[in-house]
Write a protein that holds these residues in place. Structure first.
Motif, short mmCIF file in Angstrom:
data_model
loop_
_atom_site.label_atom_id
_atom_site.label_comp_id
_atom_site.label_asym_id
_atom_site.label_seq_id
_atom_site.Cartn_x
_atom_site.Cartn_y
_atom_site.Cartn_z
N VAL A 179 -1.80 2.33 0.77
CA VAL A 179 -0.17 1.85 1.26
C VAL A 179 0.01 1.94 2.35
O VAL A 179 -1.13 3.35 3.00
N HIS A 180 0.96 2.01 2.65
CA HIS A 180 1.38 3.23 4.29
C HIS A 180 2.06 4.60 3.64
O HIS A 180 2.36 4.75 2.87
N SER A 182 4.36 5.85 4.31
CA SER A 182 5.69 6.01 4.35
C SER A 182 5.81 5.28 2.78
O SER A 182 7.31 5.76 2.17
N HIS A 183 5.31 4.93 2.19
CA HIS A 183 5.45 4.24 1.20
C HIS A 183 5.88 5.34 -0.15
O HIS A 183 6.01 6.60 -0.39
N VAL A 186 3.31 7.64 -2.34
CA VAL A 186 2.31 9.01 -1.53
C VAL A 186 2.30 9.69 -2.89
O VAL A 186 1.95 10.33 -2.73
N PHE A 199 6.68 -3.27 -7.44
CA PHE A 199 6.62 -3.69 -5.70
C PHE A 199 5.40 -4.95 -5.31
O PHE A 199 5.11 -5.33 -5.99
N LEU A 242 0.60 -4.77 4.77
CA LEU A 242 0.68 -2.59 4.16
C LEU A 242 1.57 -1.81 5.80
O LEU A 242 2.32 -1.34 5.06
N SER A 245 5.61 -2.88 5.32
CA SER A 245 6.43 -2.86 4.03
C SER A 245 5.86 -2.00 2.92
O SER A 245 5.05 -1.32 3.88
N ASN A 246 6.32 -2.24 2.01
CA ASN A 246 5.96 -0.90 1.37
C ASN A 246 4.87 -1.94 0.06
O ASN A 246 4.75 -1.20 -1.43
N ILE A 248 2.00 -3.04 -2.00
CA ILE A 248 0.06 -2.39 -2.30
C ILE A 248 -1.26 -2.81 -2.15
O ILE A 248 -0.92 -3.90 -2.30
#
Length: 312
Positions: A179-180, A182-183, A186, A199, A242, A245-246, A248
């Motif tokens: 993921v990013h 900022s998810h 995390v 998600f 990724l 956006s949020n 996965i």
């Protein structure tokens, strides 16, 4: 007219110039080149006679190149590397390590095994023409049967007669969730797969081994399978989704390592999932009876040695 004698310099002279320039000491250069110090000193005098001027001066810190010496040291490095490359190319031709080789691989296998094998082959035969395709196993097996590939790193799909192939090794593909940074998930420890169901997801198409492995975990945990899914085999599309956006994305561990730890891309990271996800093993697959060219056989040998050692 001393400059006309520069052409008399030989590889042994160039090696001495290079070594003294690198070490700054005649004794260390002599040791590296397996010469006695008097022999190295005589050779240096010979070089300076050919060149017509000093190429090193002795200082309290060691031997430092003159302007002429610096130029010669730079040229020596280039000439010696060209000679080494020429020797490698001649040896490659003599061993049959020329021409083209084309292979296919699943994503994790391409990153974890094919790339290191290619690096090793290029060190032996830099001019070889190598083509690598990353694709689903079904496509690769079809193209292997049609003669488009020398061999593949993948899986034999159901419904295909495995007796057509020579199969080596078996390595389980472990999956990580990317993921990013900022998810929202995390910083959550030991996530349950059900925590991710609502998600958006981006992953391979239904029926592919990695997709099946992920869906099986949802089913085993009694969690609903995500409905918001973008299907793609493109790693670039996954990274873009990724990053914006949020979403996965499940990826093989080798790819997750590359994107999140070895060479961080797009500020991505992995989630801490409490249930491991494993995909069915993949193999090194060659068409039975297929005669490989020397270059293809060498790449297969290099790949197989890595594949078997890490697959144990």
């Amino acid at each position: 007219m001393a400059e006309f004698h520069v052409h008399r310099l030989q590889p042994k002279h160039l090696n001495l110039i290079r070594s003294i320039s690198e070490h700054g000491q005649l004794s260390l250069a002599a040791q590296e080149l397996a010469l006695t110090q008097p022999a190295a000193s005589r050779m240096l005098g010979e070089i300076e006679r050919y060149v017509g001027s000093p190429i090193f001066v002795r200082t309290p810190k060691g031997m430092e190149p003159t302007a002429v010496g610096s130029a010669l040291a730079r040229r020596a490095q280039n000439v010696l590397e060209e000679m080494r490359e020429a020797a490698r190319e001649v040896e490659a031709i003599q061993r049959g390590l020329t021409g083209k080789v084309r292979i296919g691989a699943v994503t994790g296998g391409a990153v974890g095994y094919v790339v290191p094998a290619i690096r090793a082959l290029k060190a032996e035969a830099s001019t070889v023409d190598i083509h690598v395709d990353v694709a689903p196993s079904g496509e690769m097996i079809r193209d292997l049967l049609s003669g488009q590939y020398d061999f593949v790193l993948g899986r034999i799909p159901s419904g295909i007669d495995a007796r057509q192939f020579h199969v080596d090794g078996a390595t389980m593909e472990e999956v990580e969730i990317v993921v990013h940074r900022s998810h929202p998930l995390v910083n959550v420890d030991r996530l349950n797969i059900s925590d991710m169901a609502h998600f958006p997801w981006v992953m391979q198409a239904p029926g592919t081994p990695l997709r099946q492995a992920v869906e099986n975990v949802f089913i085993e945990e009694g969690a609903p399978i995500p409905r918001n899914i973008v299907n793609t085999t493109s790693l670039l599309v996954m990274i873009a989704m990724l990053a914006s956006s949020n979403a996965i994305a499940p990826m093989s561990r080798e790819v997750a390592d590359l994107l999140c730890r070895q060479t961080p891309v797009g500020d991505l990271t992995t989630l801490k999932l409490d249930t491991p996800i494993e995909v069915t093993p993949y193999h090194l697959i060659t068409l039975s009876g297929k005669r490989l060219s020397p270059i293809a056989a060498r790449l297969r040998e290099l790949l197989l040695s890595r594949f078997l050692s890490r697959g144990r």
